[in-house]
Motif scaffolding. Structure first.
Motif, PDB file in Angstrom:
ATOM      1  N   PRO A 143      44.399  24.240  28.463  1.00  0.00           N
ATOM      2  CA  PRO A 143      45.555  25.132  28.547  1.00  0.00           C
ATOM      3  C   PRO A 143      46.724  24.520  29.320  1.00  0.00           C
ATOM      4  CG  PRO A 143      43.540  26.282  29.114  1.00  0.00           C
ATOM      5  CD  PRO A 143      43.196  24.828  29.015  1.00  0.00           C
ATOM      6  N   ASN A 144      47.899  24.647  28.742  1.00  0.00           N
ATOM      7  CA  ASN A 144      49.159  24.180  29.335  1.00  0.00           C
ATOM      8  C   ASN A 144      49.263  22.670  29.467  1.00  0.00           C
ATOM      9  OD1 ASN A 144      50.115  26.785  29.461  1.00  0.00           O
ATOM     10  ND2 ASN A 144      49.381  27.103  31.527  1.00  0.00           N
ATOM     11  N   HIS A 147      51.151  23.032  34.048  1.00  0.00           N
ATOM     12  CA  HIS A 147      52.064  22.675  32.972  1.00  0.00           C
ATOM     13  C   HIS A 147      53.055  21.601  33.427  1.00  0.00           C
ATOM     14  CE1 HIS A 147      54.500  24.577  29.418  1.00  0.00           C
ATOM     15  NE2 HIS A 147      54.264  23.296  29.230  1.00  0.00           N
ATOM     16  N   HIS A 164      49.919  19.627  26.958  1.00  0.00           N
ATOM     17  CA  HIS A 164      50.259  19.295  25.576  1.00  0.00           C
ATOM     18  C   HIS A 164      51.425  18.311  25.562  1.00  0.00           C
ATOM     19  CE1 HIS A 164      53.643  21.956  26.182  1.00  0.00           C
ATOM     20  NE2 HIS A 164      52.790  22.906  26.549  1.00  0.00           N
ATOM     21  N   GLU A 221      44.419  22.284  22.478  1.00  0.00           N
ATOM     22  CA  GLU A 221      44.126  23.677  22.817  1.00  0.00           C
ATOM     23  C   GLU A 221      43.001  23.825  23.839  1.00  0.00           C
ATOM     24  OE1 GLU A 221      45.312  27.012  21.943  1.00  0.00           O
ATOM     25  OE2 GLU A 221      47.022  25.683  21.713  1.00  0.00           O
ATOM     26  N   PHE A 240      49.398  28.380  36.279  1.00  0.00           N
ATOM     27  CA  PHE A 240      49.493  27.762  34.953  1.00  0.00           C
ATOM     28  C   PHE A 240      50.761  26.913  34.827  1.00  0.00           C
ATOM     29  CE2 PHE A 240      46.908  31.568  34.463  1.00  0.00           C
ATOM     30  CZ  PHE A 240      45.766  31.011  33.921  1.00  0.00           C
TER      31      PHE A 240
END
Length: 168
Positions: free
Chosen positions: A29-30, A144, A32, A26, A140
């Motif tokens: 951001p983006n 990602h 993972h 977390e 973003f």
């Protein structure tokens, strides 16, 4: 798709691992491992990969709230699952890692586009508003997609580990 007790336990643990990995990441951001897990689970478990995927989605809603942001999760991971299901089961070993990494990256780059129909419906956006929403999220989505490509290096080791566990 009847499940054995063993499968139910394994899929619950895999879904929980997806959720835990998302919570651990977390801070970034983006970035993972959700795409990585979705691809690996789909390659190994095929149709039954939907179980851990939707256990993750359920956990996400339970622990983070069933709000408007959660609704697209009901389908965005299924899109990735479906694309992987369409890939040949046997690919040349030399290109297999690259194919999985590229699919993972493309899903990341298109995440905002996949998310947009839900936002348009829920918030009454017209086409112009939807396109503006997608464009505003492009930075973003670029993060990602790039991070999904890099994290995609883990797909084959996870597949091998799951297959080894299934043999034993």
């Amino acid at each position: 798709m009847k499940l054995t007790t063993r499968e139910l336990t394994i899929f619950a643990m895999l879904g929980a691992a997806m959720y835990a990995s998302k919570m651990i990441m977390e801070f970034a951001p983006n970035i993972h491992l959700l795409g990585v897990f979705t691809i690996a689970f789909t390659v190994v478990y095929r149709k039954k990969a939907l179980y851990p995927i939707y256990i993750y989605v359920l956990l996400l809603g339970l622990f983070n709230g069933f709000a408007a942001w959660w609704i697209p999760h009901l389908y965005v991971w299924t899109v990735l699952w479906a694309v992987v299901m369409l890939l040949p089961k046997k690919m040349p070993k030399k290109i297999e890692p690259l194919i999985y990494m590229m699919v993972c990256a493309i899903h990341g780059f298109l995440y905002g586009v996949l998310y947009a129909p839900s936002q348009a419906f829920l918030y009454g956006l017209n086409l112009k508003g939807t396109i503006a929403w997608i464009i505003s999220g492009l930075p973003f989505d670029i993060i990602h997609g790039i991070s999904n490509f890099i994290c995609g290096i883990l797909i084959l080791p996870i597949i091998r580990t799951l297959r080894l566990a299934e043999k034993n």
